[in-house]
Write an enzyme that holds these catalytic residues in place. Structure first.
Site, PDB file in Angstrom:
ATOM      1  N   TRP A 102     -22.070   2.996   7.426  1.00 47.33           N
ATOM      2  CA  TRP A 102     -21.731   1.764   6.340  1.00 47.33           C
ATOM      3  C   TRP A 102     -20.951   2.406   5.140  1.00 47.33           C
ATOM      4  O   TRP A 102     -20.162   1.694   4.821  1.00 47.33           O
ATOM      5  CB  TRP A 102     -22.945   1.239   5.670  1.00 47.33           C
ATOM      6  CG  TRP A 102     -23.851   0.250   6.594  1.00 47.33           C
ATOM      7  CD1 TRP A 102     -25.081   0.576   7.160  1.00 47.33           C
ATOM      8  CD2 TRP A 102     -23.243  -0.939   7.224  1.00 47.33           C
ATOM      9  NE1 TRP A 102     -25.183  -0.300   8.397  1.00 47.33           N
ATOM     10  CE2 TRP A 102     -24.331  -1.119   8.269  1.00 47.33           C
ATOM     11  CE3 TRP A 102     -22.159  -1.500   7.200  1.00 47.33           C
ATOM     12  CZ2 TRP A 102     -24.105  -2.279   9.127  1.00 47.33           C
ATOM     13  CZ3 TRP A 102     -21.847  -2.562   8.041  1.00 47.33           C
ATOM     14  CH2 TRP A 102     -22.977  -2.962   8.990  1.00 47.33           C
ATOM     15  N   ASP A 171     -23.577   0.082  -2.659  1.00 45.98           N
ATOM     16  CA  ASP A 171     -24.141  -0.830  -1.403  1.00 45.98           C
ATOM     17  C   ASP A 171     -25.574  -0.749  -1.236  1.00 45.98           C
ATOM     18  O   ASP A 171     -25.891   0.414  -0.887  1.00 45.98           O
ATOM     19  CB  ASP A 171     -23.447  -0.383  -0.126  1.00 45.98           C
ATOM     20  CG  ASP A 171     -24.002  -1.116   0.945  1.00 45.98           C
ATOM     21  OD1 ASP A 171     -24.833  -2.217   0.840  1.00 45.98           O
ATOM     22  OD2 ASP A 171     -23.213  -1.130   2.154  1.00 45.98           O
ATOM     23  N   LYS A 195     -31.623  -8.220   4.717  1.00 47.24           N
ATOM     24  CA  LYS A 195     -32.620  -7.021   4.845  1.00 47.24           C
ATOM     25  C   LYS A 195     -33.859  -7.006   3.931  1.00 47.24           C
ATOM     26  O   LYS A 195     -34.909  -6.758   4.557  1.00 47.24           O
ATOM     27  CB  LYS A 195     -31.737  -5.729   4.548  1.00 47.24           C
ATOM     28  CG  LYS A 195     -30.104  -5.515   5.061  1.00 47.24           C
ATOM     29  CD  LYS A 195     -30.429  -4.896   6.619  1.00 47.24           C
ATOM     30  CE  LYS A 195     -29.180  -5.131   7.456  1.00 47.24           C
ATOM     31  NZ  LYS A 195     -28.047  -4.838   6.564  1.00 47.24           N
TER      32      LYS A 195
HETATM   33  C1  PLP Z   1     -26.280  -4.756   7.192  1.00 46.34           C
HETATM   34  C2  PLP Z   1     -25.427  -3.833   6.336  1.00 46.34           C
HETATM   35  C3  PLP Z   1     -24.469  -3.935   5.831  1.00 46.34           C
HETATM   36  C4  PLP Z   1     -23.669  -5.400   6.349  1.00 46.34           C
HETATM   37  O1  PLP Z   1     -23.973  -6.604   5.847  1.00 46.34           O
HETATM   38  P1  PLP Z   1     -23.583  -8.008   5.993  1.00 46.34           P
HETATM   39  O2  PLP Z   1     -24.329  -8.663   5.229  1.00 46.34           O
HETATM   40  O3  PLP Z   1     -23.789  -8.223   7.727  1.00 46.34           O
HETATM   41  O4  PLP Z   1     -21.955  -7.923   5.915  1.00 46.34           O
HETATM   42  C5  PLP Z   1     -23.605  -3.261   4.936  1.00 46.34           C
HETATM   43  N1  PLP Z   1     -24.270  -2.173   4.331  1.00 46.34           N
HETATM   44  C6  PLP Z   1     -25.384  -1.861   4.772  1.00 46.34           C
HETATM   45  C7  PLP Z   1     -26.039  -0.693   4.017  1.00 46.34           C
HETATM   46  C8  PLP Z   1     -26.098  -2.502   5.685  1.00 46.34           C
HETATM   47  O5  PLP Z   1     -27.470  -2.379   5.824  1.00 46.34           O
END
Ligand code: PLP
Length: 360
Positions: A102, A171, A195
């Site tokens: 990521w 993020d 998540k």
């Molecule tokens: C799942 C995830 C993403 C992507 O998320 P989407 O909402 O599917 O675009 C980005 N960063 C991390 C750390 C993730 O776990």
């Protein structure tokens, strides 16, 4: 009705109470004779849901008034570029800490729209650890530093956030609201809801208002954070259903003791698994450096792939599901997000001990 123990990395398990409440009021929300997803996003029923979700989010995170909370679409993925477009002029630069899949994606997408550089990479350690502050190379005149607080695929996290003298952008998709946040360190935090907080279809952006409107770019309406801030994320039709369900999850979190309690539960859940790994004399092994262990996504290997497949097969037969590791890492991955009941993790932990006993 059968409910499994769902260890999926995302979308995630949601609190049963929230699902039941949603089901119970779905067909006829608040005596309106229709569901909330059929109602106007400008009507009083949705307006209340929307404002409640915004204020619950602020209360739970203890958010200072000078931050805006935005409810957007496009997932965390859109934020890789959108955050850089909004917080950098064409001349400014930002550094990115590359801790894994990521971290790498955020750097790649931001580099398509802005001047960004890699301030650290975990490549040498095969992305099994997060850096110490002193290992991060920040260039002169860097506006901010981007980090990924928890790498969902690699199973690593920042136990302590870097102690740098520029603001950070993070993020936090996969450990969102699983621990308290020191807002003084951040200009922006973003994440997809699916998540830790709700269904897919919603991304949450928390941004320091002072940093808005300085990009000097001619951004399309939706891409400009100020459009959403000025309109309380109601400038266009918001993702009503995920916001509605997330609002219930946030209420449930407040009723259950808030972030301190969810941090405590995360420690209990993750210890239940790491303890079995650590007490197995290397039969179960974690590739992750001890100080960087994720509390949300735990990755481990068995002595060989045949045993790993057998493990996953037998676990699935016991309704312990979605344990297969990401294809890039292999092995087993168990994701233990906020709504994962501790009892489910105890069942998995006991299964791991039994499986070792019979196969070790
Ligand atoms: C799942 C995830 C993403 C992507 O998320 P989407 O909402 O599917 O675009 C980005 N960063 C991390 C750390 C993730 O776990």
């Amino acid at each position: 009705m059968k409910r499994v123990h769902n260890f999926s990395a995302g979308p995630c398990t949601l609190p049963l109470e929230v699902l039941e409440e949603t089901q119970g009021e779905f067909l006829d929300f608040a005596d309106n004779g229709m569901s909330i997803i059929e109602d106007s996003h400008r009507g009083p029923s949705y307006e209340k849901i929307h404002q409640n979700a915004l204020s619950s989010f602020r209360r739970l995170t203890n958010l200072p008034d000078d931050f805006a909370v935005l409810f957007l679409q496009g997932g965390a993925t859109l934020q890789f570029a959108q955050s850089a477009m909004n917080l950098l002029t064409e001349d400014e630069i930002a550094g990115y800490v590359n801790t894994g899949v990521w971290g790498q994606k955020s750097l790649e997408d931001a580099s398509k729209v802005a001047n960004v550089y890699e301030a650290w990479t975990g490549q040498e350690s095969d992305f099994t650890k997060t850096p110490e502050t002193g290992e991060i190379s920040i260039q002169h005149d860097t506006k901010w530093l981007h980090i990924t607080s928890n790498e969902t695929i690699g199973g690593i996290r920042f136990e302590q956030f870097p102690d740098v003298d520029i603001p950070m952008v993070a993020d936090m998709s996969s450990d969102f609201l699983s621990r308290s946040i020191d807002w003084g360190k951040f200009d922006l935090v973003y994440g997809g809801a699916q998540k830790n907080l709700g269904p897919a279809g919603l991304a949450i952006v928390i941004v320091r208002r002072e940093s808005l409107g300085k990009h000097g770019r001619n951004l399309p309406t939706y891409l400009d954070y100020q459009f959403h801030d000025k309109n309380d994320s109601l400038g266009n039709t918001p993702p009503m259903f995920p916001i509605y369900v997330m609002g219930k999850v946030l209420d449930w979190m407040e009723e259950n003791g808030g972030l301190t309690e969810f941090e405590r539960r995360a420690e209990i859940r993750s210890s239940l698994i790491y303890e079995v790994i650590d007490n197995s004399d290397g039969w179960y092994s974690s590739p992750v450096a001890t100080g960087s262990r994720s509390m949300m996504n735990i990755i481990f290997h068995l002595p060989d792939e045949t045993l790993e497949n057998k493990f996953i097969e037998e676990a699935t037969a016991l309704d312990l599901i979605n344990l297969k590791g990401h294809r890039s890492v292999g092995g087993v991955r168990t994701s233990l997000y906020n709504a994962m009941p501790i009892e489910s993790v105890e069942i998995l932990s006991n299964f791991m001990k039994d499986f070792l006993e019979s196969n070790g």
